[in-house]
Design a protein around this motif. Structure first.
Motif, PDB file in Angstrom:
ATOM      1  N   LEU A 146       0.814  -1.222   0.000  1.00 52.15           N
ATOM      2  CA  LEU A 146       0.000   0.000   0.000  1.00 52.15           C
ATOM      3  C   LEU A 146       0.847   1.271   0.000  1.00 52.15           C
ATOM      4  O   LEU A 146       0.353   2.350  -0.346  1.00 52.15           O
ATOM      5  CB  LEU A 146      -0.906   0.022   1.247  1.00 52.15           C
ATOM      6  N   PRO A 149       1.297   3.330  -3.588  1.00 55.89           N
ATOM      7  CA  PRO A 149       0.163   4.175  -3.999  1.00 55.89           C
ATOM      8  C   PRO A 149      -0.157   5.273  -2.988  1.00 55.89           C
ATOM      9  O   PRO A 149      -0.576   6.363  -3.390  1.00 55.89           O
ATOM     10  CB  PRO A 149      -1.000   3.188  -4.150  1.00 55.89           C
ATOM     11  N   LEU A 150       0.075   5.043  -1.694  1.00 56.52           N
ATOM     12  CA  LEU A 150      -0.151   6.115  -0.707  1.00 56.52           C
ATOM     13  C   LEU A 150       0.792   7.288  -0.964  1.00 56.52           C
ATOM     14  O   LEU A 150       0.375   8.448  -0.936  1.00 56.52           O
ATOM     15  CB  LEU A 150       0.041   5.579   0.717  1.00 56.52           C
ATOM     16  N   GLU A 153      -0.235   9.055  -4.181  1.00 58.51           N
ATOM     17  CA  GLU A 153      -1.523   9.732  -4.029  1.00 58.51           C
ATOM     18  C   GLU A 153      -1.380  11.035  -3.238  1.00 58.51           C
ATOM     19  O   GLU A 153      -2.320  11.825  -3.169  1.00 58.51           O
ATOM     20  CB  GLU A 153      -2.482   8.769  -3.300  1.00 58.51           C
ATOM     21  N   TRP A 155      -0.795  10.977  -0.016  1.00 55.91           N
ATOM     22  CA  TRP A 155      -1.404  10.656   1.277  1.00 55.91           C
ATOM     23  C   TRP A 155      -0.378  10.143   2.289  1.00 55.91           C
ATOM     24  O   TRP A 155      -0.728   9.422   3.220  1.00 55.91           O
ATOM     25  CB  TRP A 155      -2.495   9.584   1.096  1.00 55.91           C
ATOM     26  N   HIS A 158      -1.443  11.079   5.699  1.00 57.83           N
ATOM     27  CA  HIS A 158      -2.891  10.923   5.913  1.00 57.83           C
ATOM     28  C   HIS A 158      -3.134   9.851   6.989  1.00 57.83           C
ATOM     29  O   HIS A 158      -2.328   8.942   7.152  1.00 57.83           O
ATOM     30  CB  HIS A 158      -3.501  10.504   4.573  1.00 57.83           C
ATOM     31  N   ILE A 160      -4.915   7.369   6.799  1.00 61.49           N
ATOM     32  CA  ILE A 160      -4.907   6.042   6.150  1.00 61.49           C
ATOM     33  C   ILE A 160      -3.484   5.484   6.115  1.00 61.49           C
ATOM     34  O   ILE A 160      -3.261   4.290   6.352  1.00 61.49           O
ATOM     35  CB  ILE A 160      -5.474   6.143   4.712  1.00 61.49           C
ATOM     36  N   ARG A 243       2.122  12.197 -16.283  1.00 65.38           N
ATOM     37  CA  ARG A 243       1.936  11.680 -14.927  1.00 65.38           C
ATOM     38  C   ARG A 243       3.264  11.717 -14.143  1.00 65.38           C
ATOM     39  O   ARG A 243       3.296  12.063 -12.967  1.00 65.38           O
ATOM     40  CB  ARG A 243       1.383  10.252 -14.946  1.00 65.38           C
ATOM     41  N   ARG A 246       3.845  15.193 -12.983  1.00 69.44           N
ATOM     42  CA  ARG A 246       2.902  15.607 -11.942  1.00 69.44           C
ATOM     43  C   ARG A 246       3.211  14.931 -10.600  1.00 69.44           C
ATOM     44  O   ARG A 246       3.354  15.594  -9.582  1.00 69.44           O
ATOM     45  CB  ARG A 246       1.475  15.256 -12.395  1.00 69.44           C
TER      46      ARG A 246
END
Lengths: 265, 265
Positions: A146, A149-150, A153, A155, A158, A160, A243, A246
């Motif tokens: 995980l 992608p965290l 993202e 995050w 975060h 999460i 992408r 960014r």
């Protein structure tokens, strides 16, 4: 030869944390980066497939005339370093050896945790590197799928991310590790969250910092250090750049522009 | 011709949710599945790259003599369907058209949410498909990059999935959608969690179910329905099979064995 660039590759944006450290520790060096974004991620793929991809990425950088190669990807470092070293005469650096050496320096109780992608953990490359340096060390590996992608993202801090870190690190806390190796180039973005979950007693090892230090040392030994002001760094990707530009800004530390798409393999 | 298999492809394990529905709704049909696991995921890659990969995957299945192609991947359906339909005479099915049609049947207030990968949402393929069917519909798309690793990690019902779902769906709840399209073949595994966050008033559309129904209908129309007991389904991947077999079991609904590795492209 010393005026040539250093070639750095990863499957995507993660290796930019290594590039950033190289740029910080070796500000005079010209850096050329390749992100193999058409085939990202390497972390869930087999050693044979990752080795093929790494050889193709390296061949592209070598065609640009680099003086050294940095595999800024733990998965590729774990499986493809022997094939790369066998093919090229120039210095080839992975991120695993430097991270393992630093972990042993910091560890008092020789109980070291390693987190990374499925590919890196399954390869047991860190365990092998650590055991070669000290056969008495205990190594505990946990894959954390995980975290990439965290980080991508945005995050990383975060709740999460905090909950995922608590879940993944629980078995390492149970094993009473005293040092944790961030065995994936994305994970430095999660340092704050990981520190909060681990507490102040557990040392964190960022392989990006250690790898850059190893490159600096070796270039100096081999009289390959550049002595003239460097040209701007160059960035290449294998899929369209938008992408990468960014998401990669957060990894590189400033906005990315002028990234070029190339075909390899 | 009717005795031939149906070819189904996806970038990885996700399309197995479509395969499962095909197997349930068309138990007499022989199915051949290709997971392009050496290049997974498609969801963060550009339309040009995804189209190239989809054409290569389709060419492999066609070489096995299939009678129809199912693109069991929302990203590839979003961008590569015209190229596939132009190249092959046989029926070619995507997952987006059937999902969009079903969403319009279920939606009372014409406020439809769509969740999927970055590639699928950015393509606006669902919005286009929905607007072609009804120009008055309001479509709200949200990319949910964490859902794929959560499903593959076996955390579909974990509190982390619940927290991620709350975060991602909040803007859709604010927009007062009445229907949500699961625009990624991984997402059916998260149905329970999504239902809990959305409540009972919002309808969920599973594109896998609708796609299988569309295939059944078309085969019947074209007199391509198989009438003899089918051979065992066959599974192919482009990377080594072990991860696909391990993770894919939860998507296919039973253990996967005998998956073969092939080279395409």
């Amino acid at each position: 030869m010393s005026e040539r660039a250093i070639g750095v590759f990863d499957s995507g944006v993660g290796g930019l944390t290594v590039l950033k450290e190289l740029s910080r520790q070796l500000p005079e060096e010209e850096l050329v980066y390749l992100g193999d974004t058409a085939r990202v991620p390497y972390g869930t793929k087999s050693p044979a497939t990752v080795t093929r991809y790494a050889l193709e990425a390296a061949a592209f950088l070598v065609s640009l005339g680099v003086k050294a190669l940095v595999v800024a990807c733990n998965t590729a470092s774990a499986v493809a370093l022997p094939a790369l070293a066998a093919r090229y005469q120039m210095p080839v650096f992975g991120v695993i050896g430097p991270g393992a050496a630093r972990a042993l320096q910091l560890s008092r109780g020789r109980r070291i945790g390693v987190i990374g992608t499925e590919g890196t953990i399954k390869s047991e490359a860190y365990a092998r590197a650590l055991h070669q340096l000290d056969s008495r060390v205990h190594v505990f590996g946990v894959p954390c799928p995980l975290f990439v992608p965290l980080a991508e993202e945005g995050w990383a801090d975060h709740p999460i991310a905090h909950m995922a870190a608590s879940e993944y690190l629980m078995p390492l806390l149970t094993e009473k590790i005293d040092t944790l190796v961030l065995g994936c180039t994305h994970y430095p973005l999660l340092k704050n969250t990981l520190s909060q979950v681990l507490g102040p007693q557990i040392a964190l090892v960022d392989s990006a910092e250690e790898t850059a230090a190893a490159v600096a040392c070796r270039l100096n030994e081999d009289s390959l250090t550049r002595h003239t002001p460097c040209s701007p760094h160059r960035f290449f990707v294998t899929d369209v750049p938008d992408r990468f530009e960014r998401v990669g800004g957060a990894f590189w530390g400033e906005p990315l522009h002028g990234v070029k798409q190339v075909e390899i393999g």
